[in-house]
Design a protein around this motif. Sequence first.
Motif, PDB file in Angstrom:
ATOM      1  N   ARG A  30       8.448  -5.583   4.029  1.00  0.00           N
ATOM      2  CA  ARG A  30       9.032  -4.380   2.843  1.00  0.00           C
ATOM      3  C   ARG A  30       8.595  -5.221   1.641  1.00  0.00           C
ATOM      4  O   ARG A  30       8.290  -4.003   0.343  1.00  0.00           O
TER       5      ARG A  30
ATOM      6  N   SER B 295       5.458  -6.232   0.189  1.00  0.00           N
ATOM      7  CA  SER B 295       4.382  -5.792  -0.214  1.00  0.00           C
ATOM      8  C   SER B 295       4.577  -4.078  -1.425  1.00  0.00           C
ATOM      9  O   SER B 295       3.363  -4.302  -1.726  1.00  0.00           O
ATOM     10  N   THR B 296       5.838  -3.239  -1.326  1.00  0.00           N
ATOM     11  CA  THR B 296       6.327  -2.436  -1.883  1.00  0.00           C
ATOM     12  C   THR B 296       6.101  -3.163  -3.799  1.00  0.00           C
ATOM     13  O   THR B 296       5.908  -2.193  -4.133  1.00  0.00           O
TER      14      THR B 296
ATOM     15  N   LYS C 250       3.316  -1.349  -5.024  1.00  0.00           N
ATOM     16  CA  LYS C 250       3.508  -0.364  -5.908  1.00  0.00           C
ATOM     17  C   LYS C 250       4.317  -0.444  -7.104  1.00  0.00           C
ATOM     18  O   LYS C 250       4.101   0.813  -7.873  1.00  0.00           O
ATOM     19  N   ARG C 251       5.473  -1.290  -7.175  1.00  0.00           N
ATOM     20  CA  ARG C 251       5.999  -1.278  -8.627  1.00  0.00           C
ATOM     21  C   ARG C 251       5.710  -2.060  -9.853  1.00  0.00           C
ATOM     22  O   ARG C 251       5.690  -2.163 -11.423  1.00  0.00           O
TER      23      ARG C 251
ATOM     24  N   ILE D 206       0.643   2.924   0.695  1.00  0.00           N
ATOM     25  CA  ILE D 206       1.014   2.201   0.885  1.00  0.00           C
ATOM     26  C   ILE D 206       2.336   2.184   2.277  1.00  0.00           C
ATOM     27  O   ILE D 206       2.826   3.313   1.952  1.00  0.00           O
TER      28      ILE D 206
ATOM     29  N   HIS E  18       3.740   1.362   5.754  1.00  0.00           N
ATOM     30  CA  HIS E  18       4.481   0.655   6.827  1.00  0.00           C
ATOM     31  C   HIS E  18       4.354   1.151   7.972  1.00  0.00           C
ATOM     32  O   HIS E  18       5.451   2.287   8.630  1.00  0.00           O
TER      33      HIS E  18
ATOM     34  N   ARG F 257      13.713  -0.533   0.726  1.00  0.00           N
ATOM     35  CA  ARG F 257      12.256  -0.635   0.062  1.00  0.00           C
ATOM     36  C   ARG F 257      11.528   0.432   0.513  1.00  0.00           C
ATOM     37  O   ARG F 257      10.723   0.716   0.251  1.00  0.00           O
TER      38      ARG F 257
ATOM     39  N   TYR G  99       9.929   3.459  -0.998  1.00  0.00           N
ATOM     40  CA  TYR G  99       8.465   3.120  -1.580  1.00  0.00           C
ATOM     41  C   TYR G  99       7.244   3.172  -1.247  1.00  0.00           C
ATOM     42  O   TYR G  99       6.454   3.331  -1.935  1.00  0.00           O
ATOM     43  N   PHE G 100       7.347   3.648   0.311  1.00  0.00           N
ATOM     44  CA  PHE G 100       5.966   3.981   1.416  1.00  0.00           C
ATOM     45  C   PHE G 100       5.689   5.681   0.698  1.00  0.00           C
ATOM     46  O   PHE G 100       7.070   6.136   1.220  1.00  0.00           O
ATOM     47  N   ASP G 101       4.500   5.759   1.371  1.00  0.00           N
ATOM     48  CA  ASP G 101       4.181   6.808   1.193  1.00  0.00           C
ATOM     49  C   ASP G 101       4.236   7.592   3.036  1.00  0.00           C
ATOM     50  O   ASP G 101       4.228   8.634   3.020  1.00  0.00           O
TER      51      ASP G 101
END
Length: 397
Positions: free
Chosen positions: A96, A98-99, A102-103, A111, A113, A128, A131-133
Motif C-alpha cells: 500500500r 505505492s499509493t 497516486k498522491r 492503481i 491492489h 491507504r 487510494y486504490f481504484d
Amino acid sequence: MPAIGGRHQFAHFLPVVFELQRRGTFEVSVFVPQADEADEIEHLASSLGFPPPRIVSMDLPAPFGWRVPQSMDKITRLLIWANRIRAGDAILCAERTSTLLKRLPGRCPSIIHIPHGAGDRAVGFEKRFRYFDRVLVAGEKDRERLLAEGLVRPDNCDAVGPIKVSASLQMQARRSRLFHDDRPVVLYNPHFNTRLSSAGDFVHRLVEAILRDDRYNLVVAPHVRLAAHWDETRRKHWEALAEPGRVIVDLGSRQSIDMTYTLGADLYLGDVSSQVYEFLVQPRPCLFVNAHDVAWQGSADFAMWQFGEVVAPECDIPGAIARAFRDHARFKAAQMKRAQATLEGLAWDERGRPSLSSVDPIVRAADIIEQSVQSDRAPRAADGAAIQLQNGDLSFR
C-alpha cells in the motif's frame, strides 16, 4: 511493477501478472530493486508454466546509490521511477505504500491492489486502501471488513479467491516430504512484529522440548522479515538450533514462502501471522503463543486465536502440543468456516483434500483487471495498452 515488497509477496499477485502477459492484452513490465529478485520471479513463472515477464532493474543514479540510507532506499527508487511507472494504463501492487504514486503531482493511472496475505491484524485494514481504484481480496472476510470500515466501495472491491493458494496447490504434487520418518511435524511460524511475536527465548525452549520429548519433528520458519536485517552472528545463533532429521531452521529460503511448510506440517504453532490461513487450506491442529499478555478475546485483530488453544510462552510445550492434536475436533468447525470466508472458493473432498472453485482465482483476477483497464482506457486499448505492475513494500510497518 516495482517489485519492492520482497519475495514473500510475489506469489500473492505475480501469477495474475503472468496470466495477463499470456493473454497478450497488455505489455507487462515488472520493476525490481535488486537483480536477484528477477531470478525469483523467473522461477515462479517457470514453476507455473508461464514465460517470465519483462523485468526492469530500478537502478539508482550514481550520485544517489551510495548515499541513500536503507530505510529510504525503496521510497527513493519509487520516486525516481515514478514517471516510468505511471506511464502505463494501470499499476498493480501487493502493498500500500505505492499509493504514494497516486498522491504525487501529475497523471496517475488506476492503481489496483491485491493484498499480500489475508490475516486479521488491523494493519491489514488501514486508511491507504481509500487510494486504490480497485481492490481484489482473497475472500469475503476481508471484503466485509474493508466495507464496514469505509475503506472500499461495493463496486470497487471483489473477492476473487486466494492467488497464492491457487498457485501453491498447482505446484504441490512436486513437493517432497519434510522429514524421512513418520513423526508428526510441528511448524513454528513466529511473526516479525516484536510487539506481538513470540520469537526470542521461546524458540530455544521449543527446540529443547521437541528434542527431549522425541514424539515430533519441528520446522522453525518465521516470517521472512524477522531475520531480514539480522547480522551473521544472530542468524547463525538461530541456525545452530537445527538438528539433522529432527529440526529444520529456515530463515528465508524459497520453501519458507511457497507454502512448502504450511502444506507439509501437521500442527501450526505461532502467534499472529496470516500464514495460519494458508495452513488452514487443510484444517489441522493449531496452537498460539500469547507472548505479550494481550487481551485478545473478542478482538477482530486476533480472530485466528479461535482456531486452537492460546498459551503463555512459559507453558508445558509438549503437553500443549499433545492437547492440540487431541482436541482438534473442538476447533475444526471454526477453522473450516473461517477459512472458507477468508479464501473464496475453498472446499474439501471426502478425504479432506483442498480444492478451489471451478474459476481459478488467478484467471478471475486477470479477467477483472483486463475488463477494468480496457473500460478505463478504451481509446488506447486498440493501440496496445501497457500495464505497469507493482509489488512495492514501501511502508514502515
